[in-house]
Design a protein around this motif. Structure first.
Motif, mmCIF file in Angstrom:
data_model
loop_
_atom_site.group_PDB
_atom_site.id
_atom_site.type_symbol
_atom_site.label_atom_id
_atom_site.label_comp_id
_atom_site.label_asym_id
_atom_site.label_seq_id
_atom_site.Cartn_x
_atom_site.Cartn_y
_atom_site.Cartn_z
ATOM 1 N N HIS A 71 0.850 -1.204 0.000
ATOM 2 C CA HIS A 71 0.000 0.000 0.000
ATOM 3 C C HIS A 71 0.886 1.254 0.000
ATOM 4 O O HIS A 71 0.668 2.190 -0.754
ATOM 5 C CB HIS A 71 -0.890 0.059 1.251
ATOM 6 N N GLN A 72 1.880 1.248 0.876
ATOM 7 C CA GLN A 72 2.766 2.415 0.993
ATOM 8 C C GLN A 72 3.450 2.696 -0.351
ATOM 9 O O GLN A 72 3.514 3.847 -0.792
ATOM 10 C CB GLN A 72 3.815 2.155 2.085
ATOM 11 N N LEU A 73 3.931 1.650 -1.010
ATOM 12 C CA LEU A 73 4.599 1.832 -2.302
ATOM 13 C C LEU A 73 3.633 2.370 -3.351
ATOM 14 O O LEU A 73 3.979 3.273 -4.115
ATOM 15 C CB LEU A 73 5.198 0.502 -2.767
ATOM 16 N N ALA A 74 2.424 1.801 -3.388
ATOM 17 C CA ALA A 74 1.452 2.242 -4.390
ATOM 18 C C ALA A 74 1.147 3.731 -4.237
ATOM 19 O O ALA A 74 1.032 4.463 -5.218
ATOM 20 C CB ALA A 74 0.170 1.418 -4.288
ATOM 21 N N PHE A 75 1.041 4.178 -2.987
ATOM 22 C CA PHE A 75 0.720 5.585 -2.740
ATOM 23 C C PHE A 75 1.908 6.512 -2.994
ATOM 24 O O PHE A 75 1.737 7.694 -3.218
ATOM 25 C CB PHE A 75 0.230 5.790 -1.297
ATOM 26 N N ASN A 76 3.119 5.975 -2.927
ATOM 27 C CA ASN A 76 4.290 6.836 -3.063
ATOM 28 C C ASN A 76 4.957 6.752 -4.424
ATOM 29 O O ASN A 76 5.863 7.517 -4.719
ATOM 30 C CB ASN A 76 5.291 6.544 -1.947
ATOM 31 N N ALA A 77 4.503 5.799 -5.239
ATOM 32 C CA ALA A 77 5.078 5.671 -6.584
ATOM 33 C C ALA A 77 4.141 6.275 -7.627
ATOM 34 O O ALA A 77 4.382 6.160 -8.815
ATOM 35 C CB ALA A 77 5.354 4.206 -6.899
ATOM 36 N N GLY A 78 3.061 6.896 -7.150
ATOM 37 C CA GLY A 78 2.145 7.569 -8.079
ATOM 38 C C GLY A 78 1.059 6.672 -8.650
ATOM 39 O O GLY A 78 0.318 7.093 -9.525
ATOM 40 N N LEU A 79 0.955 5.419 -8.171
ATOM 41 C CA LEU A 79 -0.124 4.557 -8.666
ATOM 42 C C LEU A 79 -1.457 4.971 -8.059
ATOM 43 O O LEU A 79 -2.518 4.723 -8.622
ATOM 44 C CB LEU A 79 0.148 3.085 -8.333
ATOM 45 N N GLN A 80 -1.389 5.547 -6.871
ATOM 46 C CA GLN A 80 -2.596 6.038 -6.210
ATOM 47 C C GLN A 80 -2.231 7.302 -5.458
ATOM 48 O O GLN A 80 -1.082 7.490 -5.083
ATOM 49 C CB GLN A 80 -3.064 5.033 -5.153
ATOM 50 N N GLN A 81 -3.234 8.137 -5.224
ATOM 51 C CA GLN A 81 -2.976 9.322 -4.414
ATOM 52 C C GLN A 81 -3.660 9.155 -3.069
ATOM 53 O O GLN A 81 -4.783 8.666 -2.999
ATOM 54 C CB GLN A 81 -3.503 10.561 -5.125
ATOM 55 N N ARG A 82 -2.960 9.595 -2.041
ATOM 56 C CA ARG A 82 -3.551 9.492 -0.707
ATOM 57 C C ARG A 82 -4.824 10.333 -0.660
ATOM 58 O O ARG A 82 -4.878 11.427 -1.182
ATOM 59 C CB ARG A 82 -2.554 9.992 0.343
ATOM 60 N N TYR A 83 -5.827 9.791 -0.011
ATOM 61 C CA TYR A 83 -7.128 10.444 0.179
ATOM 62 C C TYR A 83 -7.902 10.647 -1.132
ATOM 63 O O TYR A 83 -8.841 11.425 -1.191
ATOM 64 C CB TYR A 83 -6.995 11.767 0.944
ATOM 65 N N ALA A 84 -7.470 9.970 -2.191
ATOM 66 C CA ALA A 84 -8.273 9.978 -3.413
ATOM 67 C C ALA A 84 -9.213 8.776 -3.350
ATOM 68 O O ALA A 84 -8.859 7.741 -2.805
ATOM 69 C CB ALA A 84 -7.381 9.884 -4.638
ATOM 70 N N ASP A 85 -10.371 8.943 -3.919
ATOM 71 C CA ASP A 85 -11.393 7.912 -3.802
ATOM 72 C C ASP A 85 -11.222 6.828 -4.867
ATOM 73 O O ASP A 85 -11.990 6.732 -5.807
ATOM 74 C CB ASP A 85 -12.781 8.559 -3.903
ATOM 75 N N VAL A 86 -10.186 6.010 -4.673
ATOM 76 C CA VAL A 86 -9.977 4.854 -5.533
ATOM 77 C C VAL A 86 -10.798 3.710 -4.940
ATOM 78 O O VAL A 86 -10.808 3.543 -3.720
ATOM 79 C CB VAL A 86 -8.471 4.506 -5.582
#
Ligand code: ZN
Length: 378
Positions: A227-242
């Motif tokens: 999860h941490q990697l996905a949020f920090n590598a640009g695959l997801q943005q924190r607090y975005a409604d994915v």
């Protein structure tokens, strides 16, 4: 010419405004909190403030007592500053291990922290090469990634209480969108003062961790670190409604642990035996479609009564799509990665986006997933 000059001046001013930091004071649970940072998202109900220590603070408008712009630019903390921040949040006497991509702060044996650091770096390598080979452009994290390793479950739960409440007592690790940390405790047990722990070596830990009873715990930690990697590598943005099934399916896809390999994280994309068993059992018990609800119902992954089945289904759909429709999956992922924090797509938009990439016929797709899963062996 004069017009041009005023235009350049205006542009320069706009750029300067963008560089300015935001100061927000707000009240929560009777405490006043004063923060300096950068507002990265705005919504009619509030904002998200990114602070130099890498934290993100969702703040409701009604909590805000004062808000201003400063002339100082917003700057994230350097590695050294971040280490200081992290150590101040850990119990006294804690130390850090620095690796290429991580800061591992710990108050347990150094050997255990080293083992964790090695595992995180292997996961990082596996994660990066997996997506790079698929042609995805990963971003470099803006700051080193932080992992906290507590000496036992009690001190871990004490730290986790603020964010997770009583659930902190029953989990063995978590990733926090607020702090951006992945948090865990020493699974080898014992207290910091325990004499036997001081002599524990990395080989003892490796031996222990390859035991079947540790594998599930280990998978959880890999899951949270993914999860941490996905949020920090640009695959997801924190607090975005994915959609939650998507984030969870992705993390489970990476969680299959492989401690024996020093070359990388070979577990990526292998069949998750426990999730497969769970899926097959649920499929035998009910032929009710799950996909339409899973796409829009994040709570079904959160509620204890449905979570186990839903995690298994989220994994199954992810596994199916990654193996059978990789290009469509990547295009879908790309579009999800662009969802901005606080801009929540409606349920109908969620379904439409899924159908745009994978076809309108959800029943047909679900049948294909079921068929594939019933044919797999754990
Ligand atoms: Zn998860």
């Amino acid at each position: 010419m004069r017009l041009w000059n005023s235009l350049s001046l205006l542009l320069a001013l706009l750029a300067a405004v963008h560089l300015c930091a935001d100061e927000i004071s707000f009240e929560r649970d009777g405490n006043r909190i004063d923060l300096k940072g950068e507002v990265i998202a705005t919504h009619e109900a509030g904002v998200i403030l990114h602070t130099p220590d890498g934290k993100m603070w969702p703040i409701q408008n009604e909590e805000i007592v004062q808000r201003a712009k400063t002339t100082a630019p917003f700057q994230l903390q350097t590695k050294e500053q971040l280490i200081e921040t992290v150590l101040a949040e850990m119990p006294p006497g804690s130390q850090v291990i620095e690796t290429s991509h991580y800061i591992v702060a710990y108050n347990t044996s150094r050997a255990y922290a080293q083992w964790v650091a090695g595992m995180l770096e292997r996961l990082h390598r596996g994660f990066t090469s997996y997506w790079t080979q698929r042609g995805m452009n990963l971003e470099e994290p803006q700051q080193p990634l932080v992992a906290l390793v507590f000496d036992n479950q009690d001190s871990f739960a004490q730290y986790g209480q603020a964010e997770l409440g009583d659930a902190a007592k029953s989990v063995i690790g978590f990733y926090s969108m607020h702090t951006n940390y992945v948090v865990m405790f020493d699974l080898t047990g014992g207290g910091a003062g325990d004499a036997s722990r001081r002599t524990i070596g990395i080989r003892d830990i490796q031996r222990l961790m390859s035991r079947p009873d540790f594998q599930w715990s280990l998978a959880t930690i890999v899951h949270e670190a993914t999860h941490q990697l996905a949020f920090n590598a640009g695959l997801q943005q924190r607090y975005a409604d994915v959609p939650l099934w998507f984030s969870e399916g992705l993390a489970i896809y990476f969680e299959t642990p492989d401690v024996s390999s020093s070359r990388g994280w070979r577990g990526i994309g292998q069949v998750s035996a426990p999730r497969l068993k769970q899926f097959q059992q649920a499929a035998r018990e009910s032929s009710q479609p799950f996909l339409p609800d899973m796409l829009i119902n994040d709570d079904s992954l959160r509620k204890a009564a449905t979570a186990m089945d839903r995690y298994a289904q989220a994994w199954a759909v992810t596994y199916f799509l990654q193996k059978r429709k990789p290009e469509q999956y990547d295009a879908y992922l790309q579009e999800l990665s662009e969802i901005q924090p606080l801009h929540d797509p409606s349920q109908a938009e969620r379904v439409r986006l899924f159908q745009k990439h994978f076809g309108a016929d959800l029943t047909e797709l679900e049948n294909e997933v079921r068929q594939m899963m019933l044919g797999l062996r754990p």
